[in-house]
Write an enzyme that holds these catalytic residues in place. Structure first.
Site, PDB file in Angstrom:
ATOM      1  N   GLY A  11      -9.890  -2.656  -8.637  1.00 19.57           N
ATOM      2  CA  GLY A  11     -10.886  -3.104  -9.622  1.00 19.57           C
ATOM      3  C   GLY A  11     -10.264  -4.090 -10.614  1.00 19.57           C
ATOM      4  N   ARG A  72     -10.438  -4.544  -2.309  1.00 20.98           N
ATOM      5  CA  ARG A  72      -9.934  -3.224  -1.896  1.00 20.98           C
ATOM      6  C   ARG A  72      -9.812  -3.328  -0.370  1.00 20.98           C
ATOM      7  NH1 ARG A  72     -10.701  -0.157  -6.597  1.00 20.98           N
ATOM      8  NH2 ARG A  72     -12.650  -0.476  -7.739  1.00 20.98           N
ATOM      9  N   ASP A 103      -3.714   2.759  -9.415  1.00 19.53           N
ATOM     10  CA  ASP A 103      -2.925   3.632  -8.531  1.00 19.53           C
ATOM     11  C   ASP A 103      -2.990   3.209  -7.070  1.00 19.53           C
ATOM     12  OD1 ASP A 103      -5.555   4.468  -8.403  1.00 19.53           O
ATOM     13  OD2 ASP A 103      -5.064   6.592  -8.223  1.00 19.53           O
ATOM     14  N   THR A 126      -5.938  -1.597 -15.175  1.00 19.11           N
ATOM     15  CA  THR A 126      -7.170  -0.882 -14.792  1.00 19.11           C
ATOM     16  C   THR A 126      -7.872  -0.449 -16.068  1.00 19.11           C
ATOM     17  OG1 THR A 126      -8.072   1.183 -13.887  1.00 19.11           O
ATOM     18  CG2 THR A 126      -5.744   1.217 -14.444  1.00 19.11           C
ATOM     19  N   ASP A 128      -9.466   2.150 -16.409  1.00 13.94           N
ATOM     20  CA  ASP A 128      -9.549   3.619 -16.470  1.00 13.94           C
ATOM     21  C   ASP A 128      -8.478   4.283 -17.336  1.00 13.94           C
ATOM     22  OD1 ASP A 128     -11.617   3.297 -14.671  1.00 13.94           O
ATOM     23  OD2 ASP A 128     -10.389   3.737 -12.914  1.00 13.94           O
ATOM     24  N   ASP A 130      -5.746   5.536 -16.437  1.00 13.34           N
ATOM     25  CA  ASP A 130      -5.369   6.807 -15.801  1.00 13.34           C
ATOM     26  C   ASP A 130      -3.988   6.769 -15.158  1.00 13.34           C
ATOM     27  OD1 ASP A 130      -6.086   4.982 -13.871  1.00 13.34           O
ATOM     28  OD2 ASP A 130      -7.242   6.397 -12.666  1.00 13.34           O
ATOM     29  N   ARG A 172     -13.697   6.581 -13.280  1.00 18.57           N
ATOM     30  CA  ARG A 172     -13.442   7.266 -12.001  1.00 18.57           C
ATOM     31  C   ARG A 172     -13.224   8.762 -12.240  1.00 18.57           C
ATOM     32  NH1 ARG A 172     -12.360   4.801  -7.058  1.00 18.57           N
ATOM     33  NH2 ARG A 172     -11.867   2.830  -8.043  1.00 18.57           N
TER      34      ARG A 172
HETATM   35  O1  F6P Z   1     -11.058   1.707 -11.321  1.00 23.35           O
HETATM   36  C1  F6P Z   1     -11.935   0.903 -12.036  1.00 23.35           C
HETATM   37  C2  F6P Z   1     -13.364   1.273 -11.750  1.00 23.35           C
HETATM   38  O2  F6P Z   1     -14.211   0.436 -12.504  1.00 23.35           O
HETATM   39  C3  F6P Z   1     -13.719   2.746 -11.977  1.00 23.35           C
HETATM   40  O3  F6P Z   1     -13.928   3.037 -13.345  1.00 23.35           O
HETATM   41  C4  F6P Z   1     -14.953   2.908 -11.119  1.00 23.35           C
HETATM   42  O4  F6P Z   1     -15.109   4.251 -10.734  1.00 23.35           O
HETATM   43  C5  F6P Z   1     -14.646   2.013  -9.952  1.00 23.35           C
HETATM   44  O5  F6P Z   1     -13.658   1.084 -10.379  1.00 23.35           O
HETATM   45  C6  F6P Z   1     -15.822   1.266  -9.402  1.00 23.35           C
HETATM   46  O6  F6P Z   1     -15.397   0.576  -8.268  1.00 23.35           O
HETATM   47  P1  F6P Z   1     -16.226  -0.587  -7.568  1.00 23.35           P
HETATM   48  O7  F6P Z   1     -16.180  -1.796  -8.446  1.00 23.35           O
HETATM   49  O8  F6P Z   1     -15.537  -0.801  -6.274  1.00 23.35           O
HETATM   50  O9  F6P Z   1     -17.629  -0.090  -7.443  1.00 23.35           O
END
Ligand code: F6P
Length: 322
Positions: A11, A72, A103, A126, A128, A130, A172
């Protein structure tokens, strides 16, 4: 080292561009060439490389997202995909990597180190927050401020209509964004994955707050706090009490926008330190900032150890909810 690569993966997070800029400019100062790898691991497999000189990163410090693009990659989860990526790096004369991401990015970096002995240093990027080994990740502060701005606006309409709102924020499996934004936004309740809050408990808290004379409430829900998120949590509370409420999922607006000063400074500091660390011959570490100092944490620990949320902040939020 004569040539290193830099990439963003997973992300995107506001401040990633400031980190890319710091890598390109620090490396140039050390007489090392930088190659920008586009689309994270997906682009590494395809050899999507471009030179990244100090002028190529002009005017990006204020921009959200990532100029290198991100993805990803499923192919990189396979041994064949990683071998192809390693081959492309070797062909291009890339001797080491600065990986900017979360991560998943670091798990990929560990595989490159183990299977292909390519040196990698990580930069935590990130929203998050985390990752173990850093007090804050790049993008977290901006995401919190973006969510806070939205919550302040929702509070205006909540107060005017005397309504309860369930507001879902990202994160997340972690509740860092929810906790910070919940305190800053004066939330009546903050639902976190780390401290389970049942629908029953929420129903009781709302009932008690009505009795105390409160006519509107903001309930901040971390996306990982309840299966199905804020919408499902609201339904469960509604099933118990019949309370009316509105649900707002803030979603990807939290990932975009110009990075705050705090994120730009953090990204500049960590990007520069990561570049120096890599060029000086260290690999397999994440650069972080702990109590104001730049620190190195093994990537293996950054992705496996759990960063705890501060329980005293959870208590503070409850105390101040009045
Ligand atoms: O890891 C960053 C994040 O925005 C999380 O907070 C969320 O759960 C996820 O990515 C969403 O992913 P995507 O953009 O692939 O929907």
């Amino acid at each position: 080292m004569k040539r290193i690569g830099v990439y963003t993966s997973g992300g995107d997070a506001p401040g990633m561009n400031a980190a890319i800029r710091a890598v390109a400019r620090t490396a140039a100062g050390l007489g090392v060439e930088v190659v920008g790898i586009r689309r994270g691991y997906a682009g590494m497999i395809e050899g999507e490389f471009e030179p990244l000189g100090p002028r190529d990163v002009a005017n990006i410090i204020q921009r959200g997202g990532t100029i290198l693009l991100t993805a990803r990659s499923k192919a990189f989860l396979t041994e064949e995909g990683r071998a192809k990526a390693a081959g492309k790096l070797k062909e291009a004369g890339i001797e080491g990597l600065v990986a900017i991401g979360g991560d998943g990015t670091f798990r990929g970096a560990l595989k490159l180190i183990e299977e292909h002995r390519i040196p990698v240093v990580g930069v935590p990027g990130t929203i998050d927050n985390d990752l173990y080994g850093t007090d804050y990740t790049i993008g977290f502060d901006t995401a919190v401020n973006t969510a806070l701005d939205a919550i302040d606006r929702i509070r205006d309409t909540a107060a005017s209509h005397e309504r309860v709102f369930f507001i879902e924020v990202m994160g997340r499996h972690a509740g860092f964004i929810a906790l910070e934004v919940g305190i800053a936004g004066g939330a009546e309740i903050i639902a976190l994955p780390e401290v389970p809050t049942s629908p029953q408990e929420i129903a009781e808290t709302i009932t008690a707050s009505f009795k105390k004379g409160k006519r509107s409430s903001i309930i901040v829900v971390a996306e990982g706090a309840y299966p199905g998120g804020a919408q499902a949590l609201f339904k469960a509370v509604h099933g118990l009490t019949g309370f009316e409420a509105r649900v707002t999922v803030l979603g990807h607006i939290q990932r975009g926008g110009s990075p705050t000063a705090k994120d730009r400074v953090l990204a500049s500091r960590l990007g520069a330190a990561a570049t120096r660390t890599l060029v000086e011959g260290t690999s397999g570490v994440m650069i972080g900032e702990v109590e104001g100092e730049v620190t190195l944490t093994p990537l293996s620990e950054a992705v496996t150890k759990k960063k705890p949320i501060r329980l005293e902040l959870v208590d503070l939020a409850k105390e101040l909810a009045g």
